[in-house]
Design a protein around this motif. Structure first.
Motif, PDB file in Angstrom:
ATOM      1  N   THR A  97       0.552  -1.317   0.256  1.00  0.00           N
ATOM      2  CA  THR A  97      -0.188   0.075  -0.178  1.00  0.00           C
ATOM      3  C   THR A  97       0.802   1.450   0.212  1.00  0.00           C
ATOM      4  N   SER A  98       1.859   1.299   0.636  1.00  0.00           N
ATOM      5  CA  SER A  98       2.483   2.465   0.840  1.00  0.00           C
ATOM      6  C   SER A  98       2.915   2.644  -0.694  1.00  0.00           C
ATOM      7  N   VAL A  99       3.780   1.815  -1.276  1.00  0.00           N
ATOM      8  CA  VAL A  99       4.954   2.389  -2.029  1.00  0.00           C
ATOM      9  C   VAL A  99       3.883   2.478  -3.227  1.00  0.00           C
ATOM     10  N   ASN A 100       2.458   2.325  -3.667  1.00  0.00           N
ATOM     11  CA  ASN A 100       1.634   2.583  -4.507  1.00  0.00           C
ATOM     12  C   ASN A 100       0.952   3.422  -4.350  1.00  0.00           C
ATOM     13  N   LEU A 101       0.810   4.002  -3.155  1.00  0.00           N
ATOM     14  CA  LEU A 101       0.306   5.315  -2.530  1.00  0.00           C
ATOM     15  C   LEU A 101       1.408   6.004  -3.560  1.00  0.00           C
ATOM     16  N   PHE A 102       3.291   5.856  -3.044  1.00  0.00           N
ATOM     17  CA  PHE A 102       3.796   6.953  -3.531  1.00  0.00           C
ATOM     18  C   PHE A 102       3.706   7.795  -5.007  1.00  0.00           C
ATOM     19  N   LYS A 103       3.532   6.101  -5.796  1.00  0.00           N
ATOM     20  CA  LYS A 103       3.322   5.859  -6.741  1.00  0.00           C
ATOM     21  C   LYS A 103       1.746   7.135  -7.397  1.00  0.00           C
ATOM     22  N   LEU A 104       0.853   6.890  -6.983  1.00  0.00           N
ATOM     23  CA  LEU A 104      -0.167   7.719  -7.386  1.00  0.00           C
ATOM     24  C   LEU A 104       0.075   9.077  -7.019  1.00  0.00           C
ATOM     25  N   ILE A 105       0.201   9.422  -5.564  1.00  0.00           N
ATOM     26  CA  ILE A 105       0.376  10.588  -5.338  1.00  0.00           C
ATOM     27  C   ILE A 105       1.411  11.250  -6.401  1.00  0.00           C
ATOM     28  N   ALA A 106       2.468  10.547  -6.786  1.00  0.00           N
ATOM     29  CA  ALA A 106       3.184  11.532  -7.629  1.00  0.00           C
ATOM     30  C   ALA A 106       2.737  11.626  -8.964  1.00  0.00           C
ATOM     31  N   ALA A 107       2.582  10.434  -9.112  1.00  0.00           N
ATOM     32  CA  ALA A 107       1.693  10.593 -10.776  1.00  0.00           C
ATOM     33  C   ALA A 107       0.575  11.498 -10.760  1.00  0.00           C
ATOM     34  N   LEU A 109       0.428  14.401  -9.186  1.00  0.00           N
ATOM     35  CA  LEU A 109       1.031  15.531  -8.861  1.00  0.00           C
ATOM     36  C   LEU A 109       1.448  16.748 -10.428  1.00  0.00           C
ATOM     37  N   ARG A 110       2.097  15.590 -10.804  1.00  0.00           N
ATOM     38  CA  ARG A 110       2.613  15.816 -12.118  1.00  0.00           C
ATOM     39  C   ARG A 110       1.264  15.540 -13.356  1.00  0.00           C
ATOM     40  N   MET A 111       0.194  15.035 -12.741  1.00  0.00           N
ATOM     41  CA  MET A 111      -1.436  15.744 -13.728  1.00  0.00           C
ATOM     42  C   MET A 111      -1.921  16.872 -13.667  1.00  0.00           C
ATOM     43  N   ARG A 112      -1.542  17.939 -12.019  1.00  0.00           N
ATOM     44  CA  ARG A 112      -1.828  18.556 -12.208  1.00  0.00           C
ATOM     45  C   ARG A 112      -0.715  19.806 -11.863  1.00  0.00           C
ATOM     46  N   PRO A 113       0.541  20.286 -13.464  1.00  0.00           N
ATOM     47  CA  PRO A 113       1.273  21.247 -12.909  1.00  0.00           C
ATOM     48  C   PRO A 113       0.568  22.913 -12.589  1.00  0.00           C
ATOM     49  N   GLY A 114       1.985  23.238 -11.655  1.00  0.00           N
ATOM     50  CA  GLY A 114       1.512  24.298 -10.827  1.00  0.00           C
ATOM     51  C   GLY A 114       0.741  24.393  -9.216  1.00  0.00           C
ATOM     52  N   ARG A 115       0.622  22.926  -9.135  1.00  0.00           N
ATOM     53  CA  ARG A 115      -0.053  22.388  -8.235  1.00  0.00           C
ATOM     54  C   ARG A 115       0.304  21.881  -6.979  1.00  0.00           C
ATOM     55  N   LYS A 116       0.758  21.898  -5.756  1.00  0.00           N
ATOM     56  CA  LYS A 116       1.694  21.025  -5.898  1.00  0.00           C
ATOM     57  C   LYS A 116       1.055  20.485  -4.315  1.00  0.00           C
ATOM     58  N   VAL A 117       0.202  20.855  -3.523  1.00  0.00           N
ATOM     59  CA  VAL A 117      -0.753  21.079  -2.547  1.00  0.00           C
ATOM     60  C   VAL A 117      -1.369  19.487  -2.424  1.00  0.00           C
ATOM     61  N   ILE A 118      -1.066  18.960  -1.497  1.00  0.00           N
ATOM     62  CA  ILE A 118      -2.126  17.360  -0.969  1.00  0.00           C
ATOM     63  C   ILE A 118      -2.748  17.430  -0.197  1.00  0.00           C
ATOM     64  N   ILE A 132       3.445  11.377   1.682  1.00  0.00           N
ATOM     65  CA  ILE A 132       3.570  13.156   1.264  1.00  0.00           C
ATOM     66  C   ILE A 132       4.548  13.145   2.451  1.00  0.00           C
ATOM     67  N   ALA A 133       4.852  12.941   2.830  1.00  0.00           N
ATOM     68  CA  ALA A 133       6.236  13.789   3.162  1.00  0.00           C
ATOM     69  C   ALA A 133       7.046  13.236   2.608  1.00  0.00           C
ATOM     70  N   LEU A 140       8.720  18.711  -4.004  1.00  0.00           N
ATOM     71  CA  LEU A 140       8.224  18.406  -5.319  1.00  0.00           C
ATOM     72  C   LEU A 140       5.840  18.292  -5.050  1.00  0.00           C
ATOM     73  N   ALA A 141       5.714  18.463  -3.584  1.00  0.00           N
ATOM     74  CA  ALA A 141       4.680  18.521  -2.593  1.00  0.00           C
ATOM     75  C   ALA A 141       4.788  19.553  -1.836  1.00  0.00           C
ATOM     76  N   THR A 142       3.523  20.037  -0.631  1.00  0.00           N
ATOM     77  CA  THR A 142       3.455  20.420  -0.365  1.00  0.00           C
ATOM     78  C   THR A 142       2.139  20.125   0.407  1.00  0.00           C
ATOM     79  N   ARG A 143       2.402  19.340   2.067  1.00  0.00           N
ATOM     80  CA  ARG A 143       1.756  18.422   3.090  1.00  0.00           C
ATOM     81  C   ARG A 143      -0.015  19.839   3.524  1.00  0.00           C
ATOM     82  N   ARG A 144      -0.810  19.869   3.488  1.00  0.00           N
ATOM     83  CA  ARG A 144      -1.070  20.153   4.117  1.00  0.00           C
ATOM     84  C   ARG A 144      -3.104  19.512   5.363  1.00  0.00           C
ATOM     85  N   LEU A 145      -2.982  19.194   5.881  1.00  0.00           N
ATOM     86  CA  LEU A 145      -3.825  18.824   6.580  1.00  0.00           C
ATOM     87  C   LEU A 145      -4.917  19.679   7.544  1.00  0.00           C
TER      88      LEU A 145
END
Length: 407
Positions: A97-107, A109-118, A132-133, A140-145
């Motif tokens: 699950t962890s590895v798949n999360l990383f793959k899809l979060i990164a994917a 981000l690439r599909m939403r250029p100009g946006r970095k917030v998760i 996310i961290a 590559l990302a900014t975490r917001r909770l």
């Protein structure tokens, strides 16, 4: 109410009761931790024996073709798809699950250029937040909770991805998947759902919700065994734009061309990375087949009946614990969680009596109701044990209060 008499009535009328014999469960144990590690299907050892002795032992490397090892990740993924309302070709069983999360979060981000917030919520399952961290550490990302009731209002034009666990691991509270997905899409964001506490336990319809991505594990309600392969879902509409960062050889369009240059496989297959874990996939397939045979709708109906009956049994015994799970059974997964300052010691006292639940920091006793193999009589007995533990004060035993690795 007489809990034992009512339990006998419910068990006699339970259409799923015969399936208990399809699982291997130790005598003298009431297992309320199937939401952490599912029970062993009786068919699994024989399947693994065949894979070990015949496919590996005799077939050797030929079994990649002759026994269909090459196709296992896609085949098992295709069997999981109907359990989560996905279409053919949208799910693959691979990695964790962890590895798949990383793959899809990164994917995403690439599909939403100009946006970095998760965007996610505090208290989400740790690995979701850690992934996310990891991307945040690379810039590559900014975490917001934000708290769950503020999620919709937090969906601004800088949000690339909303990442949530459908059924919360600690409380069992269930998000409204369709409503949150619509809100995220209206804000231009994508959505990634963690279904680890949903798949095989509650009805999920990713297609109807128009979900973008999802992940889930195979060792809880799917009964694939400890460390079983996870799965990943990507909606067909995103396949053409999907670029995942872990470009391992099994995600290549032609892995045995041994080219120096990476070319992604078409569709969901590119989410593979390294060589598939054949033994893990073989065990997972047994569990998936069994859960599919029973049916998620029937499993969910029984799990809600089990949890409601447990609450009624506690009331009959005069137990008044703070339940942090939603009181409405339709708003929670297949578990109940209770808050008590000595939840750890209570959990250990129950385990000493053969009632296996689990504890989550700092003060939550968590009890899972896996309907494929749990009986109403066991639920009644578990409630009685909990009432006796609380009344007797046996949880005050120093050994129970000394924290160690938790079951």
């Amino acid at each position: 109410m007489n809990p034992q008499a009512r339990a006998a009535e419910f068990d006699a009328a339970d259409a799923l009761a015969p399936f208990r014999a399809r699982f291997s469960l130790p005598e003298g144990v009431i297992y309320l931790d199937g939401n952490s590690l599912g029970a062993l299907p009786r068919a699994t050892p024989e399947v693994l024996r065949r894979v070990l002795e015949q496919e590996w032992g005799e077939g050797l490397i030929r079994s990649w073709n002759d026994a269909g090892w090459f196709e296992m990740a896609g085949r098992v993924g295709a069997k999981i798809a109907p359990l989560i309302g996905a279409a053919p070709g949208e799910v693959i069983a691979c990695d964790s699950t962890s590895v798949n999360l990383f793959k899809l979060i990164a994917a995403a981000l690439r599909m939403r250029p100009g946006r970095k917030v998760i965007l996610s919520e505090p208290g989400n399952f740790p690995t979701d937040l850690y992934m996310i961290a990891g991307l945040e550490a690379q810039g590559l990302a900014t975490r917001r909770l934000v708290e769950r009731e503020a999620l919709v209002d937090a969906l601004g034009d800088d949000i690339a991805l909303l990442l949530l666990t459908h059924v919360h691991y600690k409380t069992g509270a269930m998000h409204d998947m369709a409503a949150l997905t619509r809100a995220a899409h209206a804000a231009g964001a994508l959505v990634l759902w963690d279904l680890s506490h949903s798949t095989g336990a509650v009805p999920v319809d990713l297609t109807a919700a128009e979900a973008d991505f999802a992940v889930g594990c195979g060792y809880k309600y799917l009964c694939g065994g400890p460390g079983a392969p996870a799965f990943a879902f990507v909606a067909h509409r995103h396949h053409a734009d999907l670029v995942q960062p872990l470009t391992g050889w099994f995600g290549h369009a032609a892995p045995f061309a041994f080219s120096d240059d990476y070319v992604p496989a078409p569709g969901i297959a590119q989410l593979q990375c390294g060589t598939p874990p054949v033994l893990g996939l073989a065990a997972l397939e047994v569990g998936v087949d069994l859960i599919a045979e029973i049916g998620v709708a029937r499993l969910y109906e029984k799990s809600q009946a089990l949890s409601q009956f447990f609450l009624a049994c506690l009331a009959a015994h005069g137990v008044a614990l703070e339940c942090v799970s939603p009181p409405d059974s339709s708003a929670r997964g297949s578990q109940l969680s209770f808050r008590h300052p000595e939840a750890y010691a209570i959990c250990q006292a129950l385990i000493a009596r053969g009632v296996i639940g689990d504890f989550r920091d700092p003060d939550v006793l968590r009890l899972g109701f896996a309907p494929a193999y749990l009986r109403f009589a066991e639920v009644a007995a578990a409630a009685r044990h909990l009432a006796e533990v609380l009344a007797s004060g046996e949880w005050q035993n120093a050994a129970f209060g000394q924290r160690a690795a938790v079951t």
